[in-house]
Scaffold this motif. Structure first.
Motif, PDB file in Angstrom:
ATOM      1  N   UNK A   1       0.841  -1.121  -0.144  1.00  0.00           N
ATOM      2  CA  UNK A   1       0.026   0.057   0.044  1.00  0.00           C
ATOM      3  C   UNK A   1       0.909   1.225  -0.021  1.00  0.00           C
ATOM      4  N   UNK A   2       0.701   2.387  -0.962  1.00  0.00           N
ATOM      5  CA  UNK A   2       1.434   3.410  -1.094  1.00  0.00           C
ATOM      6  C   UNK A   2       0.232   4.417  -1.021  1.00  0.00           C
ATOM      7  N   UNK A   3       0.211   5.426   0.008  1.00  0.00           N
ATOM      8  CA  UNK A   3      -0.748   6.395   0.114  1.00  0.00           C
ATOM      9  C   UNK A   3      -0.017   7.521   0.306  1.00  0.00           C
ATOM     10  N   UNK A   4       0.038   8.795  -0.392  1.00  0.00           N
ATOM     11  CA  UNK A   4       0.505  10.000  -0.203  1.00  0.00           C
ATOM     12  C   UNK A   4      -0.221  11.307  -0.580  1.00  0.00           C
ATOM     13  N   UNK A   5       0.124  12.241   0.154  1.00  0.00           N
ATOM     14  CA  UNK A   5      -0.428  13.779  -0.052  1.00  0.00           C
ATOM     15  C   UNK A   5       0.959  14.605  -0.429  1.00  0.00           C
ATOM     16  N   UNK A   6       1.030  14.993  -1.596  1.00  0.00           N
ATOM     17  CA  UNK A   6       2.507  15.805  -1.911  1.00  0.00           C
ATOM     18  C   UNK A   6       1.812  17.316  -2.262  1.00  0.00           C
ATOM     19  N   UNK A   7       2.463  18.242  -1.769  1.00  0.00           N
ATOM     20  CA  UNK A   7       2.161  19.444  -2.015  1.00  0.00           C
ATOM     21  C   UNK A   7       3.277  19.652  -3.158  1.00  0.00           C
ATOM     22  N   UNK A   8       2.748  20.579  -3.925  1.00  0.00           N
ATOM     23  CA  UNK A   8       3.703  21.146  -5.225  1.00  0.00           C
ATOM     24  C   UNK A   8       4.709  21.960  -4.696  1.00  0.00           C
ATOM     25  N   UNK A   9       5.852  22.069  -5.408  1.00  0.00           N
ATOM     26  CA  UNK A   9       7.082  22.756  -5.122  1.00  0.00           C
ATOM     27  C   UNK A   9       6.894  24.097  -5.943  1.00  0.00           C
ATOM     28  N   UNK A  10       7.464  25.101  -5.347  1.00  0.00           N
ATOM     29  CA  UNK A  10       7.453  26.278  -5.932  1.00  0.00           C
ATOM     30  C   UNK A  10       8.493  26.681  -6.922  1.00  0.00           C
ATOM     31  N   UNK A  11       8.108  27.249  -7.973  1.00  0.00           N
ATOM     32  CA  UNK A  11       8.924  27.584  -9.012  1.00  0.00           C
ATOM     33  C   UNK A  11      10.061  28.439  -8.745  1.00  0.00           C
ATOM     34  N   UNK A  12      11.275  28.143  -9.432  1.00  0.00           N
ATOM     35  CA  UNK A  12      12.504  28.913  -9.375  1.00  0.00           C
ATOM     36  C   UNK A  12      12.535  30.341  -9.951  1.00  0.00           C
ATOM     37  N   UNK A  13      12.951  31.375  -9.218  1.00  0.00           N
ATOM     38  CA  UNK A  13      12.995  32.592  -9.829  1.00  0.00           C
ATOM     39  C   UNK A  13      14.218  32.789 -11.018  1.00  0.00           C
ATOM     40  N   UNK A  14      13.744  33.767 -11.869  1.00  0.00           N
ATOM     41  CA  UNK A  14      14.552  33.829 -13.160  1.00  0.00           C
ATOM     42  C   UNK A  14      15.822  34.709 -12.844  1.00  0.00           C
ATOM     43  N   UNK A  15      16.837  34.064 -13.415  1.00  0.00           N
ATOM     44  CA  UNK A  15      18.206  34.972 -13.300  1.00  0.00           C
ATOM     45  C   UNK A  15      18.242  36.287 -14.179  1.00  0.00           C
ATOM     46  N   UNK A  16      18.941  37.103 -13.757  1.00  0.00           N
ATOM     47  CA  UNK A  16      19.201  38.369 -14.159  1.00  0.00           C
ATOM     48  C   UNK A  16      20.511  38.839 -14.387  1.00  0.00           C
ATOM     49  N   UNK A  17      20.846  39.522 -15.625  1.00  0.00           N
ATOM     50  CA  UNK A  17      22.337  40.048 -15.994  1.00  0.00           C
ATOM     51  C   UNK A  17      21.949  41.204 -16.548  1.00  0.00           C
ATOM     52  N   UNK A  18      22.902  42.263 -15.932  1.00  0.00           N
ATOM     53  CA  UNK A  18      22.775  43.470 -16.780  1.00  0.00           C
ATOM     54  C   UNK A  18      24.042  43.916 -16.703  1.00  0.00           C
ATOM     55  N   UNK A  19      24.575  44.721 -17.810  1.00  0.00           N
ATOM     56  CA  UNK A  19      26.016  45.151 -18.462  1.00  0.00           C
ATOM     57  C   UNK A  19      26.036  46.197 -19.045  1.00  0.00           C
ATOM     58  N   UNK A  20      27.041  47.189 -18.953  1.00  0.00           N
ATOM     59  CA  UNK A  20      26.950  48.477 -19.350  1.00  0.00           C
ATOM     60  C   UNK A  20      28.431  48.655 -19.719  1.00  0.00           C
TER      61      UNK A  20
END
Length: 310
Positions: free
Chosen positions: A93-112
């Protein structure tokens, strides 16, 4: 039953169940919240030259935030028949409740890039999404259970919170001034109460095949985003903070006539656990400049609390 975060009604079985092949579980009941989407990345570049000492340019970049995961709902199993499995990774018997994981934040690059002119770069990483809570799990069984394959537990009942998303990484490159701020990690979801009642016999024959496992586990907090900054003038980098781990719920196991026998290595008879989730790591900060640099590492997240077991 996999129901993407919706409530799974009571699963009731009365007849005997036999499975032969690998991965063929006797009873599988799951409520699984979906994972949040990842934030989009951002890259900005600018350049300029000067005329008689005047001129300048700047770039600003902000990564998108990760989305929140889906909620796991209540799962309930009531079994009154005998279960026998012969394959590997084939639980009774396998009984599970699993919450979903949050998404990763996007990376950011700025150059001048400038020639004899003022230039500045600012980059902010996206925040990690929040992991969601799991639902409670209830298992009641009176039938006899046998498993004959490796990694085939008799009964596994779990409530597992979703992990928080990681904060976005940041890179800055500028002639005169740079500011980079790593994205913060997302908070983790909590595991909820798990209640198992079993009156019968469980016997497992192979390695890593525990008799009965009853667990509530909090999700891990997201890690803060790191920062790398390189420039000629003042360069400041602040690593993102790690998020807190999720709490675990109360775990209860009830039995009056259970007989548990295991024959393989690494096969405990009975495991009852409430495990708080670990906090996320703070983001690093690495900066290099000819003039001046300031680097501040991100703060780590607190661990989640566990509850009582009995």
């Amino acid at each position: 039953t996999v129901n993407n975060g919706k409530k799974v009604g009571s699963v009731v079985t009365q007849n005997s169940i036999l499975t032969i092949d690998d991965g063929s579980i006797g009873i599988l009941a799951q409520s699984i919240g979906g994972g949040g989407g990842n934030g989009g990345f951002a890259v900005t570049l600018s350049g300029s030259g000067s005329f008689e000492g005047a001129g300048g340019s700047a770039s600003v970049s902000i990564g998108g935030s990760g989305a929140t995961g889906g909620i796991g709902k209540h799962v309930e199993v009531n079994n009154y028949g005998n279960i026998t499995t012969y394959g590997k990774q084939a639980a009774g018997i396998l009984a599970q409740s699993i919450g979903g994981g949050g998404g990763n934040g996007g990376f950011s690059v700025a150059g001048t890039f400038t020639t004899g002119a003022l230039g500045a770069s600012v980059a902010v990483g996206g925040s990690g999404g929040t992991g969601q809570t799991a639902g409670s799990v209830t298992v009641t069984s009176t039938g006899n259970i046998e498993t004959h394959g490796d990694q085939s537990v008799g009964i596994l009942a779990q409530s597992v919170g979703g992990g928080g998303g990681n904060g976005g990484f940041v890179g800055t490159f500028g002639a005169i001034a740079n500011l980079g701020i790593g994205g913060g990690g997302g908070a983790a979801g909590a595991g909820k109460a798990v209640d198992a009642t079993y009156n019968g016999s469980v016997e497992t024959f192979k390695e890593r095949s525990a008799g009965i496992i009853v667990q509530s586990i909090g999700g891990g907090g997201g890690n803060g985003g790191g920062v790398i900054g390189v420039g000629l003038g003042l360069t400041v980098g602040i690593g993102g903070s790690g998020a807190g781990g999720g709490a675990a719920g109360k775990v209860v196991y009830n039995s009056t006539t259970t007989n548990i026998t295991t024959h393989g290595a690494d096969s405990a008879g009975l495991i009852i656990q409430s495990i708080g989730g670990g906090g996320g790591n703070g983001g690093f900060s690495f900066n290099g400049a000819i003039a001046a640099t300031i680097g501040i590492g991100g703060k780590g997240g607190a661990a989640g609390e566990a509850e009582t077991v009995r």
